[in-house]
Scaffold this active site. Structure first.
Site, short mmCIF file in Angstrom:
data_model
loop_
_atom_site.label_atom_id
_atom_site.label_comp_id
_atom_site.label_asym_id
_atom_site.label_seq_id
_atom_site.Cartn_x
_atom_site.Cartn_y
_atom_site.Cartn_z
N ASP A 170 -8.57 39.71 -19.94
CA ASP A 170 -9.56 40.78 -20.08
C ASP A 170 -10.93 40.18 -20.35
O ASP A 170 -11.04 39.11 -20.98
CB ASP A 170 -9.18 41.68 -21.26
CG ASP A 170 -8.15 42.76 -20.86
OD1 ASP A 170 -7.70 43.49 -21.76
OD2 ASP A 170 -7.82 42.85 -19.66
N HIS A 216 -7.87 39.77 -27.17
CA HIS A 216 -9.32 40.00 -27.29
C HIS A 216 -9.92 39.25 -28.48
O HIS A 216 -9.42 39.33 -29.60
CB HIS A 216 -9.61 41.50 -27.45
CG HIS A 216 -9.23 42.29 -26.23
ND1 HIS A 216 -9.19 43.66 -26.20
CD2 HIS A 216 -8.86 41.89 -24.98
CE1 HIS A 216 -8.82 44.07 -25.00
NE2 HIS A 216 -8.60 43.01 -24.25
N CYS A 323 -16.13 46.97 -28.08
CA CYS A 323 -15.12 47.20 -27.04
C CYS A 323 -15.57 48.29 -26.06
O CYS A 323 -15.30 48.22 -24.86
CB CYS A 323 -13.82 47.69 -27.68
SG CYS A 323 -13.22 46.71 -29.04
#
Ligand SMILES: NC(=[NH2+])NCCC[C@H](N)C(=O)O
Length: 338
Positions: A170, A216, A323
């Site tokens: 990601d 993350h 985010c």
């Protein structure tokens, strides 16, 4: 920022793998049920998103949003189908480096086509001269996943006997610091992503691989401005690139009151420390969840101006202000800050 659409999507193995650390806690609390959340979570989330946009625009930010996600129950490919989730976390699907938009290859099946919501917006940027690249997506077949992180963290279920790892990462696994990119990699899927990125960006950029989080990095470390890092307890600074170890560190002040009530049957998809997920508006102002008083005091002591904003369901939705945003700035990013 998309519109949340929260489905019961715990059945998909890629979802359970990605949120393993969070769901492990939920399992221990026996919070799982198959209940869908009531509209309160969605309504309050939309109210908070509206407040966030208002603050960003009053700070001089031009806010652009993807197309809304309207009631997409499942996504399918020739190999699988999976229930769709929400599409609130723009940071997760893209990496913007200089004038290039890089679409990153999702790890969670529910998010496989989430970047479609940005097609019109990014086509507009492309027509204005942006470069636009998509990383080769994994097929997300069971044997494409590297289970090593899960096994090291308590997973004792079945593991494919014939692994064929593919690139998966990601955008939120990468911290951009000008010409240096700090890439969090805890599996071979991620490490392949770091190799792809280094090869793709070439000699003008340096990709520094670290292993400080499940996936993350912005739930553990956030750059507030050149030279200052916000770091969550438990991160060993020795695990950071040498250049980053010279930076000033503000340790995230734990907020030990419940940040939100758990929706019965809906497990939290982010930990109690998700308040760390702040967004720097500039080198002084930092957007912070309004209840994070200890963190705001720490920031003030370091010379920052906290800008409070309500965000009532970050744990249920799996993220915070960093985010939910994807900052695209028109300035050179070949400066080295490390
Ligand atoms: N870009 C993101 N969605 N980051 C959210 C990271 C949340 C982190 N895994 C936690 O549980 O605290």
């Amino acid at each position: 920022m998309g519109t949340p659409y929260h489905l019961d999507y715990h059945d998909d193995s890629s979802f359970r793998m990605f949120f393993h650390d969070n769901l492990k806690d939920a399992n221990s609390r026996g919070v799982f049920s198959r209940r869908k959340p009531d509209n309160r979570l969605r309504d309050e989330c939309l109210e908070d998103v509206t407040e966030l946009i208002g603050i960003l625009e009053s700070a001089g930010v031009t806010v652009r949003r993807p197309q809304a996600l309207n009631n997409v129950p499942t996504v399918s490919t020739p190999h699988w189908s999976a229930p769709m989730g929400h599409a609130l976390m723009s940071r997760d699907n893209f990496l913007v480096v200089g004038d290039e938009i890089i679409e990153t290859p999702p790890l969670v099946r529910a998010r496989y086509f989430e970047s479609d919501l940005y097609r019109e917006l990014f086509t507009e940027y492309f027509n204005q001269g942006a470069r636009w690249t998509s990383v080769p997506k994994s097929r997300l077949l069971e044997h494409n996943f590297d289970y090593s992180y899960l096994i090291e963290n308590g997973y004792d279920g079945p593991v494919p006997a014939d692994p064929f790892f593919e690139i998966m990462f990601d955008g939120a696994q990468v911290m951009r610091l000008g010409a240096d990119l700090v890439f969090n990699a805890s599996t071979e899927n991620h490490r392949m992503g770091a190799r792809w990125l280094a090869r793709h960006l070439g000699p003008d950029y340096t990709v520094h691989e670290v292993n400080v989080a499940d996936n993350h990095i912005d739930g553990k470390i956030l750059p507030l401005r050149p030279g200052t890092l916000l770091v969550r307890e438990g991160v060993d600074l020795e695990d950071l690139p040498k250049g980053l170890q010279k930076w000033e560190v503000i340790w995230y002040e734990w907020f030990d009151k419940p940040v939100e009530s758990e929706q019965d049957g809906i497990p939290f998809l982010a930990s109690q420390s998700i308040g760390i997920n702040v967004l720097s508006l500039d080198e002084e102002r930092v957007l912070v969840q309004d209840i994070q008083h200890p963190l705001m005091r720490s920031l003030e002591r370091a010379g920052f101006t906290p800008v409070p904003c309500r965000w009532r369901h970050g744990r249920s939705l799996g993220g915070g202000f960093h985010c939910m945003t994807l900052d695209i700035r028109r300035r050179s990013t070949r400066t080295s800050y490390m």
